[in-house]
Design a protein around this motif. Structure first.
Motif, PDB file in Angstrom:
ATOM      1  N   UNK A  92     -10.553  44.280 -92.945  1.00 21.34           N
ATOM      2  CA  UNK A  92     -10.234  45.753 -92.226  1.00 21.34           C
ATOM      3  C   UNK A  92     -10.391  45.719 -90.695  1.00 21.34           C
ATOM      4  N   UNK A  93      -9.914  44.350 -90.056  1.00 21.96           N
ATOM      5  CA  UNK A  93      -9.855  44.570 -88.620  1.00 21.96           C
ATOM      6  C   UNK A  93      -9.261  45.481 -87.910  1.00 21.96           C
ATOM      7  N   UNK A  94      -9.525  45.928 -86.720  1.00 12.34           N
ATOM      8  CA  UNK A  94      -8.868  47.134 -86.034  1.00 12.34           C
ATOM      9  C   UNK A  94      -7.601  46.672 -85.132  1.00 12.34           C
ATOM     10  N   UNK A  95      -7.821  45.356 -84.649  1.00 18.25           N
ATOM     11  CA  UNK A  95      -6.952  44.687 -83.749  1.00 18.25           C
ATOM     12  C   UNK A  95      -6.552  43.487 -84.129  1.00 18.25           C
ATOM     13  N   UNK A  96      -5.149  43.094 -83.731  1.00 12.51           N
ATOM     14  CA  UNK A  96      -5.010  41.649 -83.875  1.00 12.51           C
ATOM     15  C   UNK A  96      -4.701  41.173 -82.623  1.00 12.51           C
ATOM     16  N   UNK A  97      -5.023  40.092 -81.715  1.00 13.38           N
ATOM     17  CA  UNK A  97      -4.442  39.548 -80.666  1.00 13.38           C
ATOM     18  C   UNK A  97      -3.821  38.195 -80.848  1.00 13.38           C
ATOM     19  N   UNK A  98      -2.714  38.136 -80.428  1.00 13.65           N
ATOM     20  CA  UNK A  98      -2.005  36.928 -80.370  1.00 13.65           C
ATOM     21  C   UNK A  98      -2.131  36.150 -79.271  1.00 13.65           C
ATOM     22  N   UNK A  99      -2.640  35.086 -78.803  1.00 12.23           N
ATOM     23  CA  UNK A  99      -2.888  34.647 -77.589  1.00 12.23           C
ATOM     24  C   UNK A  99      -2.184  33.158 -77.312  1.00 12.23           C
ATOM     25  N   UNK A 100      -1.239  33.318 -76.592  1.00 13.13           N
ATOM     26  CA  UNK A 100      -0.560  31.916 -76.332  1.00 13.13           C
ATOM     27  C   UNK A 100      -1.263  31.231 -74.917  1.00 13.13           C
ATOM     28  N   UNK A 179      -1.725  43.232 -80.188  1.00 11.06           N
ATOM     29  CA  UNK A 179      -1.899  42.749 -78.684  1.00 11.06           C
ATOM     30  C   UNK A 179      -1.525  41.528 -78.526  1.00 11.06           C
ATOM     31  N   UNK A 180      -0.993  41.017 -77.548  1.00  9.03           N
ATOM     32  CA  UNK A 180      -0.428  39.885 -76.807  1.00  9.03           C
ATOM     33  C   UNK A 180      -1.069  39.306 -75.767  1.00  9.03           C
ATOM     34  N   UNK A 181      -1.465  38.274 -75.455  1.00  6.66           N
ATOM     35  CA  UNK A 181      -2.137  37.599 -74.338  1.00  6.66           C
ATOM     36  C   UNK A 181      -1.705  36.109 -74.193  1.00  6.66           C
ATOM     37  N   UNK A 182      -1.760  35.881 -73.082  1.00  3.21           N
ATOM     38  CA  UNK A 182      -1.577  34.393 -72.485  1.00  3.21           C
ATOM     39  C   UNK A 182      -2.674  33.830 -71.537  1.00  3.21           C
ATOM     40  N   UNK A 183      -3.064  32.893 -72.066  1.00  2.00           N
ATOM     41  CA  UNK A 183      -4.370  32.373 -71.231  1.00  2.00           C
ATOM     42  C   UNK A 183      -3.891  30.921 -70.100  1.00  2.00           C
ATOM     43  N   UNK A 184      -4.112  31.121 -68.907  1.00  2.00           N
ATOM     44  CA  UNK A 184      -3.559  30.210 -67.969  1.00  2.00           C
ATOM     45  C   UNK A 184      -4.707  28.923 -67.835  1.00  2.00           C
ATOM     46  N   UNK A 185      -4.380  28.110 -68.239  1.00  2.00           N
ATOM     47  CA  UNK A 185      -5.567  26.828 -68.633  1.00  2.00           C
ATOM     48  C   UNK A 185      -5.960  26.344 -67.128  1.00  2.00           C
ATOM     49  N   UNK A 186      -5.174  26.253 -66.173  1.00  2.00           N
ATOM     50  CA  UNK A 186      -5.524  25.794 -64.758  1.00  2.00           C
ATOM     51  C   UNK A 186      -6.330  26.798 -64.016  1.00  2.00           C
ATOM     52  N   UNK A 187      -6.147  28.028 -64.225  1.00  2.00           N
ATOM     53  CA  UNK A 187      -6.465  29.155 -63.322  1.00  2.00           C
ATOM     54  C   UNK A 187      -7.620  29.908 -64.159  1.00  2.00           C
ATOM     55  N   UNK A 191      -3.551  36.951 -69.185  1.00  2.00           N
ATOM     56  CA  UNK A 191      -2.572  38.035 -68.981  1.00  2.00           C
ATOM     57  C   UNK A 191      -2.502  38.639 -70.269  1.00  2.00           C
ATOM     58  N   UNK A 192      -2.343  39.982 -70.313  1.00  2.00           N
ATOM     59  CA  UNK A 192      -2.110  40.790 -71.484  1.00  2.00           C
ATOM     60  C   UNK A 192      -0.664  41.396 -71.542  1.00  2.00           C
ATOM     61  N   UNK A 193      -0.189  41.522 -72.597  1.00  2.00           N
ATOM     62  CA  UNK A 193       0.900  42.154 -72.634  1.00  2.00           C
ATOM     63  C   UNK A 193       0.928  43.498 -72.758  1.00  2.00           C
ATOM     64  N   UNK A 194       1.761  44.374 -71.775  1.00  2.00           N
ATOM     65  CA  UNK A 194       1.768  45.688 -71.764  1.00  2.00           C
ATOM     66  C   UNK A 194       2.770  46.056 -72.851  1.00  2.00           C
ATOM     67  N   UNK A 195       2.412  46.989 -73.668  1.00  2.00           N
ATOM     68  CA  UNK A 195       3.429  47.258 -74.691  1.00  2.00           C
ATOM     69  C   UNK A 195       4.415  48.289 -73.898  1.00  2.00           C
ATOM     70  N   UNK A 196       4.023  48.987 -73.075  1.00  2.00           N
ATOM     71  CA  UNK A 196       5.036  49.994 -72.465  1.00  2.00           C
ATOM     72  C   UNK A 196       6.012  49.303 -71.692  1.00  2.00           C
ATOM     73  N   UNK A 203      -5.324  40.245 -66.249  1.00  2.00           N
ATOM     74  CA  UNK A 203      -6.480  41.166 -66.206  1.00  2.00           C
ATOM     75  C   UNK A 203      -7.230  40.962 -65.064  1.00  2.00           C
ATOM     76  N   UNK A 204      -7.776  42.276 -64.523  1.00  2.00           N
ATOM     77  CA  UNK A 204      -8.603  42.319 -63.315  1.00  2.00           C
ATOM     78  C   UNK A 204     -10.034  41.474 -63.708  1.00  2.00           C
TER      79      UNK A 204
END
Ligand SMILES: [Zn+2]
Length: 204
Positions: A92-100, A179-187, A191-196, A203-204
């Motif tokens: 019963x997880x409350x969030x699913x994050x797909x991270x590319x 939720x969606x995200x993408x991780x930049x390996x080099x830096x 980044x998070x996907x803004x659903x709106x 991300x700050x």
């Protein structure tokens, strides 16, 4: 290779285990992670490392290119779908994050199928990304298109999540957030996907 792993294990036992022993004793009674992370198997994008997460916090599925396949009601061996069902229905997880992530080899293979010719199972797996190819087709610059595809593949997996009835139902009743995200390996930036807006933002 195994010697290096066992050295790591010994370091874990000597340094981390004594301080985390009570935490593990608690975890031995059962897990109750709030978040399912679907990430790429790539050795450079470990969710626990990126999110500084402790054991017990994240239920993680990793596969080539962090793909969520569409729901298929056949008797095939659907490893990712099985883990998804367990996380949602049992844990019963409350969030699913797909991270590319940046420099994803799976995305590269979607753009150039010759990269995976002859590798068993992989071509049909990467074919799942085909619906994401069109959106970036007009981008002439190869690097820019690769990055666009990395983000589009996350969007596609989020769409595919909604083909699972048990996910859709919980999203619609507010029990589950995707939720969606993408991780930049080099830096090292996330980044998070803004659903709106439908755009990814650092991300700050
Ligand atoms: Zn990857």
């Amino acid at each position: 290779m195994i010697d290096k792993l066992l050295d790591g294990y010994r370091a874990f036992r000597a340094q981390s285990w004594p301080t985390q022993r009570a935490h593990y004793a608690e975890l031995a009674k059962g897990q109750s992670p709030d978040t399912l992370v679907i990430a790429c198997s790539d050795s450079r994008v470990d969710p626990a490392t990126i999110f500084d997460a402790a054991p017990g916090e994240l239920f993680v599925v990793r596969n080539v290119a962090a793909i969520v396949p569409p729901c298929e009601a056949d008797t095939g061996h659907h490893g990712t779908s099985a883990a998804l069902a367990f996380a949602v229905l049992q844990l019963k997880v409350r969030e699913i994050l797909v991270m590319g992530h940046a420099q994803c080899g799976g995305v590269a293979a979607a753009l150039d199928p010759a990269k995976v010719t002859g590798i068993p199972f992989l071509s049909t797996w990467i074919d799942l990304l085909a619906p994401a190819l069109d959106h970036s087709a007009q981008i002439a610059d190869g690097h820019a298109r690769h990055e666009a595809m990395e983000r589009d593949c996350v969007r596609l997996s989020l769409e595919n999540l909604m083909t699972f009835g048990f996910v859709k139902e919980r999203v619609e009743t507010g029990l589950l957030t995707l939720r969606g995200a993408r991780f930049g390996i080099a830096d090292g930036r996330l980044e998070m996907l803004d659903p709106a807006s439908g755009a990814f933002a650092a991300v700050d």
